[in-house]
Design a protein around this motif. Sequence first.
Motif, mmCIF file in Angstrom:
data_model
loop_
_atom_site.group_PDB
_atom_site.id
_atom_site.type_symbol
_atom_site.label_atom_id
_atom_site.label_comp_id
_atom_site.label_asym_id
_atom_site.label_seq_id
_atom_site.Cartn_x
_atom_site.Cartn_y
_atom_site.Cartn_z
ATOM 1 N N PRO B 83 0.828 -1.310 -0.013
ATOM 2 C CA PRO B 83 -0.034 0.029 -0.131
ATOM 3 C C PRO B 83 0.899 1.127 0.036
ATOM 4 C CG PRO B 83 0.054 -1.065 2.073
ATOM 5 C CD PRO B 83 0.541 -1.819 1.070
ATOM 6 N N LEU B 84 2.094 1.200 0.805
ATOM 7 C CA LEU B 84 2.768 2.371 0.901
ATOM 8 C C LEU B 84 3.601 2.539 -0.441
ATOM 9 C CD1 LEU B 84 3.137 4.158 3.046
ATOM 10 C CD2 LEU B 84 5.602 3.089 3.758
ATOM 11 N N ALA B 85 3.724 1.590 -1.160
ATOM 12 C CA ALA B 85 4.410 2.156 -2.656
ATOM 13 C C ALA B 85 3.722 2.835 -3.667
ATOM 14 C CB ALA B 85 4.727 0.751 -3.298
ATOM 15 N N ASP B 86 2.257 2.747 -3.842
ATOM 16 C CA ASP B 86 1.415 3.885 -4.399
ATOM 17 C C ASP B 86 1.533 5.211 -3.635
ATOM 18 O OD1 ASP B 86 0.397 1.750 -6.148
ATOM 19 O OD2 ASP B 86 -1.302 1.538 -4.955
ATOM 20 N N VAL B 87 1.621 5.357 -2.613
ATOM 21 C CA VAL B 87 1.554 6.489 -1.738
ATOM 22 C C VAL B 87 3.141 7.095 -2.109
ATOM 23 C CG1 VAL B 87 1.509 7.849 0.460
ATOM 24 C CG2 VAL B 87 0.203 5.449 0.004
ATOM 25 N N ALA B 88 4.225 6.356 -2.130
ATOM 26 C CA ALA B 88 5.406 6.838 -2.380
ATOM 27 C C ALA B 88 5.540 7.568 -3.740
ATOM 28 C CB ALA B 88 6.508 5.751 -2.012
ATOM 29 N N GLY B 89 4.950 6.518 -4.619
ATOM 30 C CA GLY B 89 4.868 7.051 -6.101
ATOM 31 C C GLY B 89 4.457 8.616 -6.307
ATOM 32 N N LYS B 90 3.139 8.505 -5.539
ATOM 33 C CA LYS B 90 2.448 9.613 -5.672
ATOM 34 C C LYS B 90 3.072 11.027 -5.007
ATOM 35 C CE LYS B 90 -2.141 11.626 -4.579
ATOM 36 N NZ LYS B 90 -3.294 11.427 -4.091
ATOM 37 N N ALA B 91 3.729 10.656 -3.976
ATOM 38 C CA ALA B 91 4.457 11.636 -3.489
ATOM 39 C C ALA B 91 5.605 12.147 -4.082
ATOM 40 C CB ALA B 91 4.821 11.262 -1.895
ATOM 41 N N ALA B 92 6.199 11.187 -4.712
ATOM 42 C CA ALA B 92 7.698 11.562 -5.338
ATOM 43 C C ALA B 92 7.420 12.319 -6.922
ATOM 44 C CB ALA B 92 8.185 10.250 -5.586
ATOM 45 N N ALA B 93 6.169 12.048 -7.588
ATOM 46 C CA ALA B 93 6.008 12.574 -8.739
ATOM 47 C C ALA B 93 6.006 13.950 -8.960
ATOM 48 C CB ALA B 93 4.582 11.979 -9.392
ATOM 49 N N PRO B 94 5.257 14.908 -8.087
ATOM 50 C CA PRO B 94 5.509 16.307 -8.193
ATOM 51 C C PRO B 94 6.874 16.832 -7.843
ATOM 52 C CG PRO B 94 3.662 15.684 -6.938
ATOM 53 C CD PRO B 94 4.359 14.748 -7.120
ATOM 54 N N ILE B 95 7.817 16.327 -7.139
ATOM 55 C CA ILE B 95 9.079 16.582 -6.816
ATOM 56 C C ILE B 95 9.926 16.280 -8.022
ATOM 57 C CG2 ILE B 95 10.809 16.350 -5.252
ATOM 58 C CD1 ILE B 95 9.093 14.728 -3.292
ATOM 59 N N GLY B 96 9.646 15.238 -8.588
ATOM 60 C CA GLY B 96 10.421 14.881 -9.780
ATOM 61 C C GLY B 96 10.179 16.094 -11.018
ATOM 62 N N ALA B 97 8.766 16.121 -10.991
ATOM 63 C CA ALA B 97 8.464 17.078 -12.127
ATOM 64 C C ALA B 97 9.070 18.610 -11.923
ATOM 65 C CB ALA B 97 6.941 17.182 -12.118
ATOM 66 N N MET B 98 9.277 18.848 -10.520
ATOM 67 C CA MET B 98 9.845 20.056 -10.037
ATOM 68 C C MET B 98 11.195 19.876 -10.510
ATOM 69 S SD MET B 98 11.475 21.855 -7.801
ATOM 70 C CE MET B 98 11.683 20.899 -6.394
ATOM 71 N N PHE B 99 12.050 19.035 -10.114
ATOM 72 C CA PHE B 99 13.371 18.823 -10.470
ATOM 73 C C PHE B 99 13.587 18.901 -12.098
ATOM 74 C CE2 PHE B 99 14.210 16.262 -6.570
ATOM 75 C CZ PHE B 99 14.778 17.337 -6.108
ATOM 76 N N THR B 100 12.743 18.330 -12.746
ATOM 77 C CA THR B 100 12.827 18.434 -14.249
ATOM 78 C C THR B 100 12.825 19.880 -15.010
ATOM 79 O OG1 THR B 100 11.796 16.059 -14.152
ATOM 80 C CG2 THR B 100 11.989 17.168 -16.346
ATOM 81 N N ALA B 101 11.581 20.572 -14.173
ATOM 82 C CA ALA B 101 11.426 21.919 -14.718
ATOM 83 C C ALA B 101 12.409 22.726 -14.536
ATOM 84 C CB ALA B 101 9.882 22.514 -14.019
ATOM 85 N N LEU B 102 13.005 22.590 -13.155
ATOM 86 C CA LEU B 102 14.257 23.422 -12.793
ATOM 87 C C LEU B 102 15.578 22.945 -13.531
ATOM 88 C CD1 LEU B 102 15.349 25.198 -10.325
ATOM 89 C CD2 LEU B 102 16.129 23.128 -9.287
ATOM 90 N N ALA B 103 15.644 21.818 -14.073
ATOM 91 C CA ALA B 103 16.675 21.624 -14.803
ATOM 92 C C ALA B 103 16.620 22.259 -16.256
ATOM 93 C CB ALA B 103 16.881 20.088 -15.093
#
Lengths: 221, 246
Positions: B83-103
């Motif tokens: 159950p936690l894996a889904d939550v981790a993915g959901k939580a990580a996605a916007p951070i990753g998108a932010m890093f990508t936008a920053l790059a």
Amino acid sequence: MRSILALLGRDVGLSWAAGGSTRLALAFFALTVTLFPFGVGPGAATLAKVAPGVVWVAALLASMLSLDRMFETDFEDGSLDLLAIGPLPLPLLVLVKTVAHWVSTALPLLVLAPVLAITLQLESTAYPALLASLVIGTPALSFIGAIGAALTTGLRRAGVLLSLIVLPLYVPVLIFATGAVDAARNGFDTAPHLMFLGAVTLVAVVVGCWAAAAALRLHLE
Amino acid sequence: MHKFANPTRFLKLAAAVFPWAAGLTIALFAAGLVMALVFSPDDYQQGSTVRIMYLHVPAAWMALFTYTVLAASGAASLIWKHPLADVAGKAAAPIGAMFTALALVTGMLWGEPMWGTWWVWDARLTSVLVLFFLYLGYMAVWDAIDNRATAGKAAAILAVVGFINVPIIKFSVDWWNTLHQPASVFRMDGPTIDASMLWPLGLMFGAFNAYFVTVLIWRIRAELQARRVRALEDLLVRQTERESAV
């Protein structure tokens, strides 16, 4: 085998019938290509240069346009549930329905594409490459699209979400396909591009069937 | 790993790790930024513009790393149904998108003085842009499906499919056009960057990683609490319904 053929015949028949997606996809393809000379100007040199890309992008969008009906109509009227408990395993079911999608939307585009390429002044040396790239590449569009179609089955606003999921994954197909046509235009060897395109298609078939089956299973539960 | 798939046990661990990660983030950013912006030397060709790299390179690394996290949690969700894996993915996605936008943004800011243009359709730029769209698609799937269990599985499938595609996209785009310089840190024959620049870069890399862990824990906690709130609300609704029926 009989159920495979029956399903294939049913899906292709439904697409060709009135209200199906085949004619719509064809009309969309022709119209989109027609828009480009208005956008970039009617000069023959410009048109010939953008022709491979225009034909391919239009084909890609036309193929995508009909994806949302791939599982959606069967899901709505409940026949997808019946198919799922039928004799075919789900990945094979996806394979058959995707082949049906390719036969009913991409195959007709193959006939229309050279005609549209003529209007875009594409050099005659590039036609074999254009047709080869479409034959090899469009199955990848259908199989990658099947993943998106399965994921968005039964959702509101599925169309926009579908394009957001599928379009980034289409990039390699577009690159190798137009690369082959461009190579032919400039008198280079097209084989490496077409081989890579074939590799992308094969990966798409394998990944597409299993991923789409897994996605469908979510909505069938 | 399976041990920490239990949300309660995870929360206990997260509570212990969080202050350290947050402190490390602040310390590393402070040290890294000062070293990168003040003490590191100018590049002999790029001048001070090279300092953009201290943000750009870690952001680009983290953009790829976070997508790997996304795919790994997607795989864990599909294989073990954590159950936690889904939550981790959901939580990580916007951070990753932010890093990508920053790059992307720092790359554009660097490209204007160095290449003379904000944007070129170069292989790396283009594949990072496609990566950004992959993040958007992943987040859109979460948004579009109301049932959280279904949304999590659908997003997991997409993350895994996207992960298979990232190298294909990378390769095809490389084949298509290349202007960006080749890798200069992770190389078989050792880095080609001078130590005076490698140190601030390393610190910034550490800072970005610590930031990622901090925000990830923060977001997972928030998501778990939001789920708890919704479960309580459902309970309350059912209770009032039962009472009004009586």
